[in-house]
Design an enzyme around this catalytic site. Structure first.
Site, PDB file in Angstrom:
ATOM      1  N   TYR A  57      31.774  52.755 -45.114  1.00  0.00           N
ATOM      2  CA  TYR A  57      30.028  53.339 -43.503  1.00  0.00           C
ATOM      3  C   TYR A  57      28.474  53.035 -44.613  1.00  0.00           C
ATOM      4  O   TYR A  57      29.224  53.401 -45.496  1.00  0.00           O
ATOM      5  CB  TYR A  57      30.732  55.045 -44.560  1.00  0.00           C
ATOM      6  CG  TYR A  57      31.480  54.821 -42.539  1.00  0.00           C
ATOM      7  CD1 TYR A  57      30.205  55.207 -42.008  1.00  0.00           C
ATOM      8  CD2 TYR A  57      32.321  56.292 -42.264  1.00  0.00           C
ATOM      9  CE1 TYR A  57      30.848  54.499 -39.961  1.00  0.00           C
ATOM     10  CE2 TYR A  57      32.992  55.940 -40.860  1.00  0.00           C
ATOM     11  CZ  TYR A  57      31.800  55.730 -40.054  1.00  0.00           C
ATOM     12  OH  TYR A  57      32.497  55.652 -38.602  1.00  0.00           O
ATOM     13  N   GLU A  59      25.669  54.496 -42.992  1.00  0.00           N
ATOM     14  CA  GLU A  59      25.415  55.540 -42.105  1.00  0.00           C
ATOM     15  C   GLU A  59      23.674  55.093 -43.257  1.00  0.00           C
ATOM     16  O   GLU A  59      23.386  55.790 -44.260  1.00  0.00           O
ATOM     17  CB  GLU A  59      25.738  56.846 -42.085  1.00  0.00           C
ATOM     18  CG  GLU A  59      26.682  56.347 -40.184  1.00  0.00           C
ATOM     19  CD  GLU A  59      27.121  57.580 -40.221  1.00  0.00           C
ATOM     20  OE1 GLU A  59      26.222  58.496 -40.203  1.00  0.00           O
ATOM     21  OE2 GLU A  59      27.784  57.513 -39.284  1.00  0.00           O
ATOM     22  N   ASP A 203      12.121  38.875 -25.814  1.00  0.00           N
ATOM     23  CA  ASP A 203      14.372  38.662 -26.055  1.00  0.00           C
ATOM     24  C   ASP A 203      14.801  37.172 -26.265  1.00  0.00           C
ATOM     25  O   ASP A 203      14.446  36.569 -25.492  1.00  0.00           O
ATOM     26  CB  ASP A 203      15.359  39.460 -25.446  1.00  0.00           C
ATOM     27  CG  ASP A 203      16.376  39.793 -25.665  1.00  0.00           C
ATOM     28  OD1 ASP A 203      16.984  38.621 -26.235  1.00  0.00           O
ATOM     29  OD2 ASP A 203      17.326  40.330 -24.080  1.00  0.00           O
ATOM     30  N   THR A 230      19.993  37.638 -30.614  1.00  0.00           N
ATOM     31  CA  THR A 230      21.724  38.163 -31.302  1.00  0.00           C
ATOM     32  C   THR A 230      21.484  37.407 -32.170  1.00  0.00           C
ATOM     33  O   THR A 230      20.772  36.321 -32.024  1.00  0.00           O
ATOM     34  CB  THR A 230      22.284  38.224 -30.009  1.00  0.00           C
ATOM     35  OG1 THR A 230      21.848  36.622 -28.809  1.00  0.00           O
ATOM     36  CG2 THR A 230      22.437  39.188 -29.021  1.00  0.00           C
ATOM     37  N   LYS A 233      24.601  33.227 -31.391  1.00  0.00           N
ATOM     38  CA  LYS A 233      23.943  32.512 -30.190  1.00  0.00           C
ATOM     39  C   LYS A 233      23.547  30.846 -30.621  1.00  0.00           C
ATOM     40  O   LYS A 233      24.763  30.248 -31.726  1.00  0.00           O
ATOM     41  CB  LYS A 233      23.332  32.840 -29.012  1.00  0.00           C
ATOM     42  CG  LYS A 233      23.983  33.930 -28.300  1.00  0.00           C
ATOM     43  CD  LYS A 233      23.307  34.550 -26.878  1.00  0.00           C
ATOM     44  CE  LYS A 233      23.394  35.175 -26.155  1.00  0.00           C
ATOM     45  NZ  LYS A 233      23.390  36.750 -25.782  1.00  0.00           N
ATOM     46  N   ARG A 239      28.862  38.357 -34.129  1.00  0.00           N
ATOM     47  CA  ARG A 239      28.590  38.894 -33.338  1.00  0.00           C
ATOM     48  C   ARG A 239      27.561  39.695 -33.699  1.00  0.00           C
ATOM     49  O   ARG A 239      27.663  40.761 -34.341  1.00  0.00           O
ATOM     50  CB  ARG A 239      29.702  39.386 -32.958  1.00  0.00           C
ATOM     51  CG  ARG A 239      30.064  38.666 -31.580  1.00  0.00           C
ATOM     52  CD  ARG A 239      31.385  38.766 -30.592  1.00  0.00           C
ATOM     53  NE  ARG A 239      30.287  38.387 -29.190  1.00  0.00           N
ATOM     54  CZ  ARG A 239      30.299  37.584 -29.195  1.00  0.00           C
ATOM     55  NH1 ARG A 239      30.835  36.343 -28.968  1.00  0.00           N
ATOM     56  NH2 ARG A 239      29.797  38.099 -27.270  1.00  0.00           N
TER      57      ARG A 239
HETATM   58  N1  DSN Z   1      25.823  37.586 -22.250  1.00  0.00           N
HETATM   59  C1  DSN Z   1      24.643  36.626 -22.275  1.00  0.00           C
HETATM   60  C2  DSN Z   1      24.524  35.642 -22.211  1.00  0.00           C
HETATM   61  O1  DSN Z   1      25.718  34.837 -22.223  1.00  0.00           O
HETATM   62  O2  DSN Z   1      24.069  35.089 -21.799  1.00  0.00           O
HETATM   63  C3  DSN Z   1      23.700  37.425 -22.873  1.00  0.00           C
HETATM   64  O3  DSN Z   1      24.073  38.217 -23.428  1.00  0.00           O
END
Ligand code: DSN
Length: 420
Positions: A57, A59, A203, A230, A233, A239
């Protein structure tokens, strides 16, 4: 830690979960991942996610935690932050968001008040749920006004967007997308925001790795207040989410992530993010990012050569959207199912202004980050484009499906999944 011994233990202690894991590994090896938001992570991400950091943990933030024993967690979080700011030329980074949605929520909740107006891209035109879809909690807390892709060839039309901004006076203008195959003009977004006194947020979840690799424009270079991405990707990490912002927003953003929205950060994820950011700064990652774009051009060309209609006519990034109704006289869900049968994994997608609902939309979304991570190039993209067109034209013809399935297997056997 001996990974083979641990796998052997798992096979005895929980044979059902172990069997599902083995089947998933086989599925990933034998099939080809074409969902543009998915990827094969850097191999070292896997042991870090399964490391001792998962037990801790933490925090709070480095130097200001609510639990003892933080000498190693502080070090990895400081490293992750420093690597993130250097890689993206940002003044501040928060590496704790658990994933993409809480990352965007933390920005809105940190910089705005409930009821404030946000101008963002319509979900059905390629935006994201957290960009104000009425079904999302954010859509209930803030007043979202949406822009669409009404420009030439289906791109964003900046003139009506500017008019809407002048009328609505949003507190925040959001750009970024889940399903938009064109480059974004960040300088124009920033100019519109400056004119109406709005903050800017990009974003870039889909293209974060391509920005890191230097092959797509970086919104922070154009004066954006905040950029979110994120990490799993095109960046090929665990993730998770990452918020990059100007120093003047650091305090509000940090307080919004913790304690505003989240509890303890997942330090195993933070460790893997730090590793990812180091790998993403390398020359080999720059080559990877370049190849993702080259492969997207090759796949789009192969599809066009087989008379497939693409939304906006093509792509300038890593993804493309097929109009399956025009091209194959079928909805995107049917196309996805047919391609699943030959182990080409894709995802159905709403296309702008088409009447079909999200579970039976008119399009299919494809991307090249994952095949490129396996080492595939333009020759393989030509094969994939031909296979997609052939399978979707064959309908339920089992001979063609069987031949295509064997061709996919032959292709994927030549390009191992990194780390599996
Ligand atoms: N779920 C993602 C996508 O497939 O584009 C976006 O968060």
């Amino acid at each position: 830690m001996n990974l083979n011994q641990l796998r052997d233990d798992l096979s005895h202690s929980d044979p059902e979960i172990f069997a599902a894991l083995v089947r998933e590994e086989t599925r990933q090896r034998a099939g080809l991942e074409l969902v543009p938001s998915e990827n094969y992570c850097f191999p070292e991400v896997l042991p870090l996610l399964g490391s001792a950091f998962t037990n801790k943990y933490a925090e709070g933030y480095p130097g200001r935690r609510y639990y003892g024993g933080q000498e190693n967690t502080d070090e990895i979080e400081l490293l992750a932050r420093a690597r993130a700011t250097a890689l993206f030329r940002a003044e501040h980074a928060n590496v704790q968001p658990l994933s993409g949605s809480p990352m965007n929520q933390a920005v809105y909740l940190g910089l705005l008040n409930p009821g404030d107006t946000i101008l963002a891209m319509d979900l059905s035109h390629g935006g994201h749920l957290t960009h104000g879809a009425p079904v999302s909690h954010m859509g209930r807390i803030f007043r979202f006004v949406r822009y669409k892709t009404a420009g030439p060839e289906g791109g964003i039309d900046y003139a009506p967007l500017a008019d809407t901004a002048r009328q609505e006076r949003p507190k925040l203008i959001v750009c970024g997308h889940s399903s938009y195959p064109r480059e974004v003009n960040y300088a124009t977004f920033q100019a519109i925001a400056d004119e109406v006194g709005a903050l800017t947020m990009a974003d870039v979840s889909h293209v974060g790795g391509l920005i890191a690799g230097g092959v797509l424009d970086n919104p922070l270079d154009h004066g954006f207040d905040v950029m979110t991405t994120t990490t799993h990707k095109s960046l090929r990490g665990p993730r998770g989410g990452l918020i990059l912002c100007k120093a003047k927003h650091a305090k509000a953003i940090d307080a919004s992530v913790f304690p505003g929205l989240q509890g303890g950060p997942h330090m195993n994820q933070v460790a893997a993010t730090a590793l990812t950011l180091k790998r993403a700064a390398s020359d080999s990652f720059k080559s990877y990012a370049r190849q993702v774009l080259v492969n997207a051009q090759a796949l789009a060309q192969a599809l066009r050569d087989h008379q497939v209609t693409l939304v906006t006519g093509g792509t300038e990034n890593h993804l493309m959207v097929l109009d399956t109704v025009t091209s194959f006289d079928m909805d995107g869900a049917t196309a996805q199912r047919l391609l699943d049968r030959v182990a080409l994994t894709t995802n159905k997608q709403v296309i702008p202004d088409a009447p079909n609902p999200p579970m039976r939309p008119s399009g299919l979304r494809l991307g090249t980050p994952a095949p490129t991570a396996r080492g595939m190039g333009v020759a393989e993209m030509a094969i994939v484009g031909r296979l997609i067109a052939t399978v979707l034209r064959s309908g339920e013809n089992s001979d063609i499906v069987e031949r295509a399935r064997r061709e996919v297997e032959a292709l994927t056997s030549r390009f191992p999944v990194p780390g599996l």
